[in-house]
Design an enzyme around this catalytic site. Structure first.
Site, short mmCIF file in Angstrom:
data_model
loop_
_atom_site.label_atom_id
_atom_site.label_comp_id
_atom_site.label_asym_id
_atom_site.label_seq_id
_atom_site.Cartn_x
_atom_site.Cartn_y
_atom_site.Cartn_z
N GLU A 84 -3.57 -5.86 4.92
CA GLU A 84 -4.26 -4.86 4.09
C GLU A 84 -4.53 -5.44 2.70
O GLU A 84 -3.60 -5.86 2.00
CB GLU A 84 -3.40 -3.59 4.00
CG GLU A 84 -4.14 -2.43 3.41
CD GLU A 84 -3.32 -1.14 3.43
OE1 GLU A 84 -2.55 -0.92 4.38
OE2 GLU A 84 -3.46 -0.37 2.47
N LYS A 280 4.59 5.54 4.40
CA LYS A 280 3.76 4.42 4.92
C LYS A 280 3.48 3.44 3.80
O LYS A 280 3.52 2.22 3.98
CB LYS A 280 2.46 4.98 5.52
CG LYS A 280 1.60 3.97 6.23
CD LYS A 280 0.66 3.20 5.34
CE LYS A 280 -0.23 2.28 6.14
NZ LYS A 280 -1.02 1.38 5.28
N ASP A 296 12.79 -8.29 12.20
CA ASP A 296 12.20 -7.46 13.26
C ASP A 296 11.62 -6.19 12.63
O ASP A 296 12.35 -5.24 12.34
CB ASP A 296 13.32 -7.14 14.25
CG ASP A 296 12.87 -6.28 15.40
OD1 ASP A 296 11.81 -5.65 15.31
OD2 ASP A 296 13.60 -6.22 16.41
N HIS A 393 -8.55 -0.10 -4.22
CA HIS A 393 -8.57 -0.42 -2.80
C HIS A 393 -9.90 -1.07 -2.42
O HIS A 393 -9.93 -2.12 -1.78
CB HIS A 393 -8.43 0.90 -2.05
CG HIS A 393 -7.72 0.77 -0.76
ND1 HIS A 393 -6.36 0.55 -0.68
CD2 HIS A 393 -8.17 0.83 0.51
CE1 HIS A 393 -6.02 0.49 0.57
NE2 HIS A 393 -7.09 0.65 1.31
C1 MEV Z 1 -2.28 2.86 2.03
O1 MEV Z 1 -1.99 1.78 2.87
C2 MEV Z 1 -1.00 3.44 1.46
C3 MEV Z 1 -1.17 4.72 0.64
O2 MEV Z 1 -1.85 5.69 1.38
C4 MEV Z 1 0.23 5.18 0.29
C5 MEV Z 1 0.29 6.53 -0.37
O3 MEV Z 1 -0.61 7.36 -0.16
O4 MEV Z 1 1.27 6.76 -1.09
C6 MEV Z 1 -1.98 4.46 -0.59
#
Ligand code: MEV
Length: 439
Positions: A84, A280, A296, A393
């Site tokens: 990413e 995430k 792992d 992003h």
């Molecule tokens: C994207 O890979 C991760 C985010 O969505 C995490 C979040 O929203 O805190 C930017």
């Protein structure tokens, strides 16, 4: 298409030929393509081939580095393997930010690993308890060979308890064993011990005189396996500073920023839809370092998410607070990691990554990885509550779009310049490139 027999016995070239013939139209192109990813160094390629079954080629992921991580006063350049585009940049940004505010603090809270022998027993609870008490010394005697080296390193079996689970599933009991595996992740060690415990149960139950014949027959091992749920193998990562010290180029009003930040974390604490994405983001940092250091990531993922739901509701792994004029942000993570064994002294890139980190022991690696997660979370919430996530992003994603469009270096330079002051979107980049090409 026919089912193939003996695929694993074919040579690597034969496997590729078979796939090309059966799944692709342009055979030669696909064969050439797959082989173009082989390493010229045959020994190195062989090493990678043998990590798994049926290897046909290599699959590249970038290894990036996020410098300027100050953790407990020591400065690290953290290796990250991830696809990413914005993750490494975000980590580096957060690391730099906190390096100017005292750095990160990390503390290992516990290091216990778990394994279970799941078995069925139909009979008197008192007798099974009596039986387990009697064979306790045998669990240790029979695993002495396996545990010798681990004990030399200060680890080993900590405790073996009988757990009655019959209220939830008829006749279901387990041996719940805890281990200290020091600097290894310990999966093989734990599983070998558990299988030996199971042998002890199987064999000794035949000789245990207090059991009736039926009780003896009813004792059946279902399985013996470590658990990736490690709520007692936990590390805390934290940052804190005076609210006023949060002021920076991007944070003009630190008080407002801190309050919004704390609200964003509260939302993740109470709202599962948000918690999953919030976590995430933490795992973006965690997994990238877990992969780079040959650990792992599936075990880490399942362990972390089960921990996030340990109180019956999936919630945020991180927390934030304002206490008087101080901003506090922290994260507790269960991380069962190894810095010896497994891929750690096999994969050349893993060896590099561990060397870059100063050859950490497992505890130190727990601290580094938890900090990578906290840094990533900080960067995400900072963007989300200020500029929004897409600005940074999409800027990072610009190169991927240009690669898709096969842009020339001249086009790239023009696009990058143009989008310095414009919002990047896929369609905006496409139309700008089309415009350039028409000119
Ligand atoms: C994207 O890979 C991760 C985010 O969505 C995490 C979040 O929203 O805190 C930017």
């Amino acid at each position: 298409m026919d089912i193939v027999n003996g695929f694993s016995k074919l040579s690597k070239e034969q496997k590729i030929d078979w796939l090309a013939e059966n799944y692709f139209i342009d055979n030669q192109a696909i064969i050439y393509f797959l082989k173009s990813y082989w390493n010229n160094d045959e020994a190195l390629q062989k090493l990678h081939d043998e990590f798994i079954e049926n290897t046909i080629t290599n699959f590249y992921l970038p290894l990036g580095v996020a410098p300027n991580f100050i953790i407990n006063g020591k400065t690290y350049a953290v290796p990250m393997v991830i696809e990413e585009s914005s993750v490494v940049a975000a980590a580096a940004n957060a690391a730099k930010f906190w390096s100017q505010r005292g750095g990160f603090k990390a503390t290992v809270l516990s290091t216990e690993k778990i394994g279970n022998v799941h078995f069925m027993f139909e009979g008197s609870k008192q007798k099974i308890e009596q039986f387990i008490k009697q064979v306790q010394p045998m669990f240790r005697e029979r695993t002495a060979e396996i545990t010798r080296n681990m004990e030399k390193r200060g680890g080993g079996i900590l405790k073996i308890d009988l757990v009655d689970k019959t209220a939830e599933l008829a006749n279901y009991y387990q041996l719940h064993a805890t281990f200290d595996t020091k600097d290894s992740m310990g999966a093989n060690f734990i599983n070998s011990c558990l299988e030996e415990f199971a042998n002890v149960l199987r064999e000794e139950s035949m000789k245990f005189e207090d059991f009736t014949e039926n009780e003896r027959k009813s004792l059946q091992i279902v399985m013996s396996i470590l658990s990736n749920y490690v709520p007692n193998c936990v590390v805390r990562a934290e940052v804190s500073c005076k609210i006023d010290d949060l002021k920076s180029k991007e944070i003009e009003n630190p008080k407002e920023f801190a309050e919004r930040f704390v609200q964003a974390v509260r939302i993740a604490e109470i709202e599962t839809y948000r918690a999953v994405t919030h976590n995430k983001g933490i795992m973006n940092g965690v997994d990238a370092v877990v992969l780079a250091t040959g650990n792992d990531f599936r075990a880490i993922e399942s362990g972390v998410h089960s921990f996030a739901a340990k109180d019956g509701k999936y919630t945020s792994l991180s927390h934030a607070e304002i206490v008087d004029d101080e901003f506090l942000f922290w994260l507790d993570l269960p991380l069962a990691l190894g810095t010896v064994g497994g891929l750690t002294n096999l994969h050349p890139m893993v060896k590099f990554a561990l060397e870059l980190l100063g050859k950490p022991n497992a505890n130190e690696l727990m601290q580094i990885i938890a900090v990578a997660g906290l840094a990533q979370n900080f960067a995400a919430i900072k963007s989300l509550t200020t500029t929004g996530i897409q600005q940074g992003h999409m800027k990072m994603h610009l190169m991927n779009i240009l690669n898709q469009l096969e842009a020339t270096s001249e086009e790239r330079a023009k696009v990058v310049k143009h989008f310095e002051s414009q919002t990047v979107s896929h369609s905006a980049v496409v139309s700008f490139v089309e415009h350039l090409r028409k000119e």
